[in-house]
Design a protein around this motif. Structure first.
Motif, mmCIF file in Angstrom:
data_model
loop_
_atom_site.group_PDB
_atom_site.id
_atom_site.type_symbol
_atom_site.label_atom_id
_atom_site.label_comp_id
_atom_site.label_asym_id
_atom_site.label_seq_id
_atom_site.Cartn_x
_atom_site.Cartn_y
_atom_site.Cartn_z
ATOM 1 N N VAL A 71 4.990 14.084 3.129
ATOM 2 C CA VAL A 71 4.302 12.853 3.289
ATOM 3 C C VAL A 71 5.025 12.357 4.617
ATOM 4 N N THR A 72 4.106 12.141 5.425
ATOM 5 C CA THR A 72 4.561 11.433 6.712
ATOM 6 C C THR A 72 4.140 10.064 6.846
ATOM 7 N N TRP A 109 0.916 -1.231 0.151
ATOM 8 C CA TRP A 109 -0.033 -0.005 0.027
ATOM 9 C C TRP A 109 0.896 1.383 0.102
ATOM 10 N N ILE A 110 2.004 1.219 0.823
ATOM 11 C CA ILE A 110 2.697 2.497 0.730
ATOM 12 C C ILE A 110 3.376 2.526 -0.438
ATOM 13 N N ASP A 126 4.218 7.819 -4.008
ATOM 14 C CA ASP A 126 4.769 8.743 -4.839
ATOM 15 C C ASP A 126 3.717 9.667 -5.464
ATOM 16 N N GLY A 127 2.469 9.189 -5.587
ATOM 17 C CA GLY A 127 1.315 10.326 -5.984
ATOM 18 C C GLY A 127 1.263 11.394 -4.742
ATOM 19 N N PHE A 169 10.963 -0.982 8.247
ATOM 20 C CA PHE A 169 10.887 -0.674 7.017
ATOM 21 C C PHE A 169 10.314 0.788 7.258
ATOM 22 N N VAL A 170 9.152 1.173 8.003
ATOM 23 C CA VAL A 170 8.723 2.373 8.135
ATOM 24 C C VAL A 170 9.800 3.489 8.600
ATOM 25 N N ALA A 171 10.557 3.001 9.574
ATOM 26 C CA ALA A 171 11.638 3.891 10.106
ATOM 27 C C ALA A 171 12.689 4.368 9.027
ATOM 28 N N GLY A 172 12.949 3.710 8.027
ATOM 29 C CA GLY A 172 13.756 3.913 7.175
ATOM 30 C C GLY A 172 13.151 4.939 5.928
ATOM 31 N N ALA A 173 11.794 4.051 5.457
ATOM 32 C CA ALA A 173 10.964 4.780 4.484
ATOM 33 C C ALA A 173 10.649 6.207 4.680
ATOM 34 N N SER A 174 10.138 6.481 5.855
ATOM 35 C CA SER A 174 9.800 7.633 6.515
ATOM 36 C C SER A 174 10.611 8.716 6.411
ATOM 37 N N ARG A 175 11.826 8.512 6.561
ATOM 38 C CA ARG A 175 12.944 9.352 6.537
ATOM 39 C C ARG A 175 13.626 9.538 5.049
#
Ligand code: NAP
Length: 252
Positions: free
Chosen positions: A169-170, A111-112, A117-118, A155-161
Motif C-alpha cells: 500500500v502506498t 478515508w485513509i 486495512d482492506g 500525517f501521510v508522511a508517517g502513515a505511509s511509512r
C-alpha cells in the motif's frame, strides 16, 4: 505502458470536473472501474456518460451525487449499488477546495483509515491525496487551507511509512500548481478587478509567471495520478509530487 491496474476499483472524489475528473478519466482509460463522486448530479451524470463513451463501456463507472463533507455522503459511498463496498484498491481524495478565509474540506484521514486495512490485507493499495502547491509555498489568503493541508501532509508522511509500506500500500500526495479548471476560472475575476486588469490580462500575467508558460490541464494531471496508482509506482510512497510547470522555484 500498461499500468497493470486494469480491473481494480477506484474511488475518486470531486470527479465531475477539473482535477478529479482528470484522475477518474485517466484511471478508467487504464481499465480501472471508478466510483465518481460530486454533489451536482447533472454535471456528474454527463461526465460519467461521456467517459463511458470514451472507454467504450469496458469499465464500470458509477456516478454518485453526494456531498463528501457529510457523514451521510461518505456512508453512501461505501454502500453504492454495484460498487466494491469498502474494498477500494485506489482512493483519490479530492473535493472543491476551501474558499479563502474558511476551511470546509473533508476529513481525508477518515478515508485513509476506512480503506487502508482492506488494501493491506489484499496486498495492493494506492491512496493519492490531491493537495496543493500551497503546501510547499503557502498562499496568504488561504491560511486555513495551508495549515490543514500541511497537517494532512505530516500525517501521510508517517502513515505511509508504517507497516502498510511492506504490504503493497502506498500513500502519496499530488500537488497541483495552476490548472485550467472552473476553480481557477472562478478566482480570476476578483483578482483581475483588484489589479485593475481584464480577466484575459490576468490569465496572461499568471501564465507568464509559470516557467512552462501556461496553466496545466486536467488530462495531464490525471496521467500523473494514474501513474502513482500503477504497479510501476510500488516503490514510491510518502512523496509530495508537484505538478506546476516549474512554478515552485526550490531546488527540492
Ligand atoms: P473544480 O474544477 O472546481 O472541481 C471540483 C470538483 O469537486 C467538482 O467535481 C465538484 O462538483 C466537486 N466537489 C466540490 N465540493 C464537493 C463536495 N463537498 N462533495 C463532493 N464533491 C465536491 O476544482 P479543481 O480545480 O479540480 O480543484 C480540485 C482540488 O485541487 C481542490 O482541493 C483545489 O483547492 C485543489 N487545487 C486546485 C488548483 C488548480 O489550479 N485548479 C491548484 C491548487 C490546488 P460539485 O460542485 O458538483 O460537488
Amino acid at each position: 505502458m500498461d499500468l497493470g491496474i486494469a480491473g481494480k476499483w477506484a474511488l475518486v472524489g470531486g470527479a465531475s470536473k477539473g482535477l478529479g475528473w482528470g484522475c477518474a478519466r485517466a484511471l478508467a482509460l487504464e481499465g480501472v472501474n471508478v466510483v465518481m463522486v460530486a454533489r451536482g448530479a447533472e454535471v456528474l451524470n454527463k461526465a460519467v456518460d461521456d467517459l463511458r463513451d470514451e472507454t467504450g463501456g469496458k469499465v464500470k463507472l458509477i456516478a454518485l451525487a453526494q456531498d463528501i463533507t457529510t457523514s451521510a455522503g461518505r456512508e453512501a459511498i461505501w454502500n453504492v449499488a454495484g460498487g466494491p463496498g469498502k474494498d477500494y484498491d485506489i482512493v483519490v481524495t479530492n473535493a472543491g477546495g476551501p474558499p479563502p478565509g474558511d476551511f470546509r474540506d473533508w476529513d481525508r484521514e477518515a478515508w485513509i483509515k476506512a480503506t487502508v486495512d482492506g488494501m493491506a490485507a489484499r496486498g495492493f493499495g494506492r491512496i493519492v491525496n490531491i493537495t496543493s502547491s500551497a503546501v510547499k509555498a503557502p498562499i496568504d489568503v488561504l491560511g486555513l487551507s495551508n495549515g490543514a493541508r500541511s497537517g494532512l501532509t505530516g500525517f501521510v508522511a508517517g502513515a505511509s511509512r508504517s507497516k502498510i509500506a511492506g504490504q503493497g500500500v502506498t500513500i502519496n500526495n499530488l500537488l497541483p500548481g495552476k490548472f485550467d479548471t472552473d476553480r481557477i476560472r472562478a478566482t480570476l475575476p476578483a483578482m483581475a478587478q483588484k489589479q485593475g486588469k481584464t480577466v484575459e490580462e490576468m490569465r496572461a500575467i499568471q501564465q507568464a509567471q509559470i516557467p512552462a508558460g501556461r496553466y496545466g490541464n486536467p488530462q495531464e494531471f490525471g496521467a500523473i495520478c494514474a501513474f502513482l496508482c500503477s504497479q510501476h509506482a510500488a516503490y514510491m510512497t510518502g512523496q509530495n509530487v508537484l505538478a506546476d510547470g516549474g512554478a515552485y522555484a526550490g531546488t527540492f
